[in-house]
Scaffold this active site. Sequence first.
Site, PDB file in Angstrom:
ATOM      1  N   GLY A   1       0.811  -1.216   0.000  1.00  0.00           N
ATOM      2  CA  GLY A   1       0.000   0.000   0.000  1.00  0.00           C
ATOM      3  C   GLY A   1       0.845   1.266   0.000  1.00  0.00           C
ATOM      4  O   GLY A   1       0.620   2.197  -0.764  1.00  0.00           O
ATOM      5  N   ARG A   2       1.873   1.276   0.850  1.00  0.00           N
ATOM      6  CA  ARG A   2       2.687   2.502   0.979  1.00  0.00           C
ATOM      7  C   ARG A   2       3.682   2.651  -0.157  1.00  0.00           C
ATOM      8  O   ARG A   2       4.449   3.614  -0.186  1.00  0.00           O
ATOM      9  CB  ARG A   2       3.370   2.516   2.346  1.00  0.00           C
ATOM     10  CG  ARG A   2       4.188   1.276   2.660  1.00  0.00           C
ATOM     11  CD  ARG A   2       4.541   1.213   4.144  1.00  0.00           C
ATOM     12  NE  ARG A   2       5.215  -0.018   4.527  1.00  0.00           N
ATOM     13  CZ  ARG A   2       4.596  -1.142   4.888  1.00  0.00           C
ATOM     14  NH1 ARG A   2       3.284  -1.200   4.876  1.00  0.00           N
ATOM     15  NH2 ARG A   2       5.287  -2.214   5.251  1.00  0.00           N
TER      16      ARG A   2
ATOM     17  N   GLU B   1       5.657   2.619   8.827  1.00  0.00           N
ATOM     18  CA  GLU B   1       4.921   1.359   8.660  1.00  0.00           C
ATOM     19  C   GLU B   1       5.897   0.291   8.155  1.00  0.00           C
ATOM     20  O   GLU B   1       5.730  -0.892   8.411  1.00  0.00           O
ATOM     21  CB  GLU B   1       3.736   1.543   7.700  1.00  0.00           C
ATOM     22  CG  GLU B   1       2.619   0.532   7.937  1.00  0.00           C
ATOM     23  CD  GLU B   1       1.339   0.819   7.149  1.00  0.00           C
ATOM     24  OE1 GLU B   1       1.346   0.654   5.917  1.00  0.00           O
ATOM     25  OE2 GLU B   1       0.328   1.201   7.764  1.00  0.00           O
TER      26      GLU B   1
ATOM     27  N   HIS C   1       9.960  28.834  12.576  1.00  0.00           N
ATOM     28  CA  HIS C   1       9.293  29.671  13.575  1.00  0.00           C
ATOM     29  C   HIS C   1       8.442  28.838  14.514  1.00  0.00           C
ATOM     30  O   HIS C   1       7.525  29.344  15.155  1.00  0.00           O
ATOM     31  CB  HIS C   1       8.444  30.737  12.864  1.00  0.00           C
ATOM     32  CG  HIS C   1       9.297  31.632  12.029  1.00  0.00           C
ATOM     33  ND1 HIS C   1       9.884  32.772  12.528  1.00  0.00           N
ATOM     34  CD2 HIS C   1       9.723  31.514  10.754  1.00  0.00           C
ATOM     35  CE1 HIS C   1      10.619  33.335  11.577  1.00  0.00           C
ATOM     36  NE2 HIS C   1      10.539  32.587  10.494  1.00  0.00           N
TER      37      HIS C   1
HETATM   38  O1  F6P Z   1      -3.094   0.855   7.742  1.00  0.00           O
HETATM   39  C1  F6P Z   1      -2.884  -0.389   7.190  1.00  0.00           C
HETATM   40  C2  F6P Z   1      -3.062  -0.410   5.707  1.00  0.00           C
HETATM   41  O2  F6P Z   1      -3.153  -1.742   5.344  1.00  0.00           O
HETATM   42  C3  F6P Z   1      -1.949   0.294   4.946  1.00  0.00           C
HETATM   43  O3  F6P Z   1      -0.827  -0.473   4.800  1.00  0.00           O
HETATM   44  C4  F6P Z   1      -2.648   0.590   3.667  1.00  0.00           C
HETATM   45  O4  F6P Z   1      -1.962   1.518   2.890  1.00  0.00           O
HETATM   46  C5  F6P Z   1      -3.978   1.093   4.196  1.00  0.00           C
HETATM   47  O5  F6P Z   1      -4.255   0.256   5.294  1.00  0.00           O
HETATM   48  C6  F6P Z   1      -5.109   1.079   3.225  1.00  0.00           C
HETATM   49  O6  F6P Z   1      -5.371  -0.206   2.748  1.00  0.00           O
HETATM   50  P1  F6P Z   1      -6.286  -0.442   1.480  1.00  0.00           P
HETATM   51  O7  F6P Z   1      -5.626   0.189   0.303  1.00  0.00           O
HETATM   52  O8  F6P Z   1      -6.390  -1.939   1.346  1.00  0.00           O
HETATM   53  O9  F6P Z   1      -7.625   0.180   1.737  1.00  0.00           O
END
Ligand code: F6P
Length: 542
Positions: free
Chosen positions: A271-272, A357, A388
């Site tokens: 996801g990240r 993460e 600041h």
């Molecule tokens: O917070 C956990 C997580 O699984 C992240 O790694 C991911 O980016 C996010 O939730 C959103 O997940 P999804 O794209 O499956 O909705």
Amino acid sequence: MSDTTIPLTQRPAWKALQKHYAEIGKTHLRDLFESDPTRGTRMSAEVDGIFLDFSKNRANDETLKLLIQLAKESGLRARAEAMFSGEKINITENRAVLHVALRAPKEEQIFVDGEDVVPEVHKVLDKMAAFSDRVRSGEWKGYTGKRIKNVINVGIGGSDLGPVMAYEALKHYSQRDLTFRFVSNVDGTDFAEAVIDLEADETLFLVASKTFTTLETMTNAHSARDWFLKSGADEAAIAKHFVAISTNEKEVAKFGIDTANMFGFWDWVGGRYSMDSAIGLSTMIAIGPDNFHAMLDGFHAMDVHYRTTPLEQNLPALMGLLTIWYTEFFDAQTVAVLPYEQYLKRFPAYLQQLTMESNGKHVTLEGETVDYQTGPIYWGEPGTNGQHSFYQLIHQGTRLIPCDFIGFCKGLNPLGRHHDMLMANVFAQGEALAFGKTAEQVRAEGTPEWLVPHKVFEGNRPSNTILVEELTPKALGQLIALYEHSVFTQGVIWDIDSFDQWGVELGKVLAQRIIPELEDKSGELKHDSSTNNLIIRYRNGR
Ligand code: F6P
């Protein structure tokens, strides 16, 4: 050279670094610069317009040699090769980690389970481009025949932070007659405010979720659908106003989005690490397919650099290793990322998910509890605002906070002396942090003795400066990949799985249990006394 069966803190390079820290840990940057007039030019590296000055770090040639030795003993190159070639290095989820395939040129081949994934990547990119062009040109019409004016990305985590950061970062290149909004929080305010001034028949929702099961995103997506239908549209109109970005075709269909309007990606994209996949559809609509491809080229250029350049000149490796140096030996707990570029205002927030993460883990790949620190806390704000606010603590507080300054030679909005003033501040901050101001200097200004200690800057506070010609889509891709691979480098040294995120699960499960307890006031509560009490107060106060 590498023997990764030896625990990190037992490796020869680690032990040598411990000894080395005892010798040079307190050496002042003033002395390091004084004893080597070439330091400022020598301790730098550059790739394709991204210049990294790492000379203002509390490190000398020996430090770098030992850190690179540590990387070698930790098998960094082999692990990077395993990632680039599609091996399942995310061991706890048994998945390949192939965000690098998302920006691979058409002619490259990368195999997962015997299948070349590059053609699929380009097929999706082409589909995104065709769709983006239709929205941008006004050819894609809403159900009343009006063109789309508003694009709302509904997603969270990696399905939000990348898109919103990239939209803000590249706003200069965006099509200005389109409005972009991003809804992520399950707090109803986020959705309500996003649509408050919009017409439903001119609005396109991009429901972005890898799993298509995330509570926040699904809740917001349902509210979006209700809001849309309440405007007078019927179910058949949904196809013109909702598209899905996901790996989960079944759930997309269940939600009621035509899978013809779905843009896919794959379980080997974390996801990240997904903003350059279909998750970047909002970015592509905003800046157009050509600029999106330029951004991908930037990512790819940094991938190639990371994979092939000797570690001594390898930007992501150097940044990652210096982070290890401060985290492990100086006990630094955070890294401040300070972009001197207003368009990068969401870059630190984006990096928080990417770094924390990924590397917020407490066990090794083998499941052993680590006996060292892992991922530092990344945080930051754009300059000069931060100056600041919290810079006081970085300059004179008791903690060591390594800083990454990011600046650009050319500003995108030339306005009198603004850009020179902005950049003067970047250079001044790095200089002040490194060299400080001695008591003698303060006295020489005529400061009364009692005030001298308050006005002393001890200096010796480390920073990197990343200097780039101009914030272009390509440069953004390079910068993001720089941090992605820096995070990877750190994760390999720490011997952790940088690609899973089990730490977010427990809270999700507990929230699911509590939701019905809030909705039904009579249900018996079986939590701890604090949680029970809070729920009771909420029930009574809602
Ligand atoms: O917070 C956990 C997580 O699984 C992240 O790694 C991911 O980016 C996010 O939730 C959103 O997940 P999804 O794209 O499956 O909705």
